[in-house]
Design a protein around this motif. Sequence first.
Motif, PDB file in Angstrom:
ATOM      1  N   ILE A 184       0.859  -1.188   0.000  1.00 21.51           N
ATOM      2  CA  ILE A 184       0.000   0.000   0.000  1.00 21.51           C
ATOM      3  C   ILE A 184       0.894   1.236   0.000  1.00 21.51           C
ATOM      4  O   ILE A 184       1.753   1.392   0.865  1.00 21.51           O
ATOM      5  N   ALA A 219       1.462   5.583  -0.205  1.00 26.53           N
ATOM      6  CA  ALA A 219       0.887   6.800   0.374  1.00 26.53           C
ATOM      7  C   ALA A 219      -0.343   7.215  -0.444  1.00 26.53           C
ATOM      8  O   ALA A 219      -0.529   6.749  -1.573  1.00 26.53           O
ATOM      9  N   PRO A 220      -1.189   8.096   0.103  1.00 26.65           N
ATOM     10  CA  PRO A 220      -2.379   8.520  -0.635  1.00 26.65           C
ATOM     11  C   PRO A 220      -2.095   9.076  -2.037  1.00 26.65           C
ATOM     12  O   PRO A 220      -2.946   9.006  -2.913  1.00 26.65           O
ATOM     13  N   ASP A 221      -0.878   9.597  -2.258  1.00 21.89           N
ATOM     14  CA  ASP A 221      -0.557  10.111  -3.588  1.00 21.89           C
ATOM     15  C   ASP A 221      -0.139   8.999  -4.560  1.00 21.89           C
ATOM     16  O   ASP A 221       0.125   9.252  -5.722  1.00 21.89           O
ATOM     17  N   GLY A 222      -0.088   7.744  -4.077  1.00 18.06           N
ATOM     18  CA  GLY A 222       0.252   6.618  -4.937  1.00 18.06           C
ATOM     19  C   GLY A 222       1.737   6.433  -5.176  1.00 18.06           C
ATOM     20  O   GLY A 222       2.144   5.515  -5.884  1.00 18.06           O
ATOM     21  N   ASN A 268       7.437   8.041  -1.797  1.00 18.57           N
ATOM     22  CA  ASN A 268       7.089   9.251  -1.047  1.00 18.57           C
ATOM     23  C   ASN A 268       8.019   9.361   0.165  1.00 18.57           C
ATOM     24  O   ASN A 268       8.090   8.437   0.975  1.00 18.57           O
ATOM     25  N   PHE A 288      -7.508   8.799   9.427  1.00 19.74           N
ATOM     26  CA  PHE A 288      -8.024   8.260   8.178  1.00 19.74           C
ATOM     27  C   PHE A 288      -7.796   9.284   7.082  1.00 19.74           C
ATOM     28  O   PHE A 288      -8.248  10.420   7.191  1.00 19.74           O
ATOM     29  N   TRP A 289      -7.089   8.905   6.059  1.00 20.98           N
ATOM     30  CA  TRP A 289      -6.827   9.801   4.932  1.00 20.98           C
ATOM     31  C   TRP A 289      -8.010   9.760   3.986  1.00 20.98           C
ATOM     32  O   TRP A 289      -8.400   8.699   3.508  1.00 20.98           O
ATOM     33  N   GLY A 290      -8.616  10.896   3.739  1.00 20.08           N
ATOM     34  CA  GLY A 290      -9.669  10.980   2.739  1.00 20.08           C
ATOM     35  C   GLY A 290     -11.051  10.618   3.241  1.00 20.08           C
ATOM     36  O   GLY A 290     -11.976  10.532   2.461  1.00 20.08           O
TER      37      GLY A 290
END
Length: 88
Positions: A20, A22-25, A29, A73-75
């Motif tokens: 998995i 980071a939220p930026d994919g 990162n 929680f991100w997002g």
Amino acid sequence: MRPTPIPDAEVWEGATRLVIAAPDGDLTNPDIAPVEALVDRGPSGARNLSVRCELEDDDLAKLAAGGTIWITFWGGMVPWSASVVDAR
């Protein structure tokens, strides 16, 4: 507490490994490292992601002294649960 690699012996039947990001994919990162997770399906068919974590040296003492654990929680909020399966 920190995420750890998942030993082969701890992969349960029906689960597959997934890295998995980071939220930026971005797997590179510099601020949020990728983690290994196990992916399976719950009784409702929803996808579950499970990350293995280990306590660091002074975590128990900090918690016993009144420390807290924050979960971010991100997002948005998503259903989650926590399990302790090996308390050595």
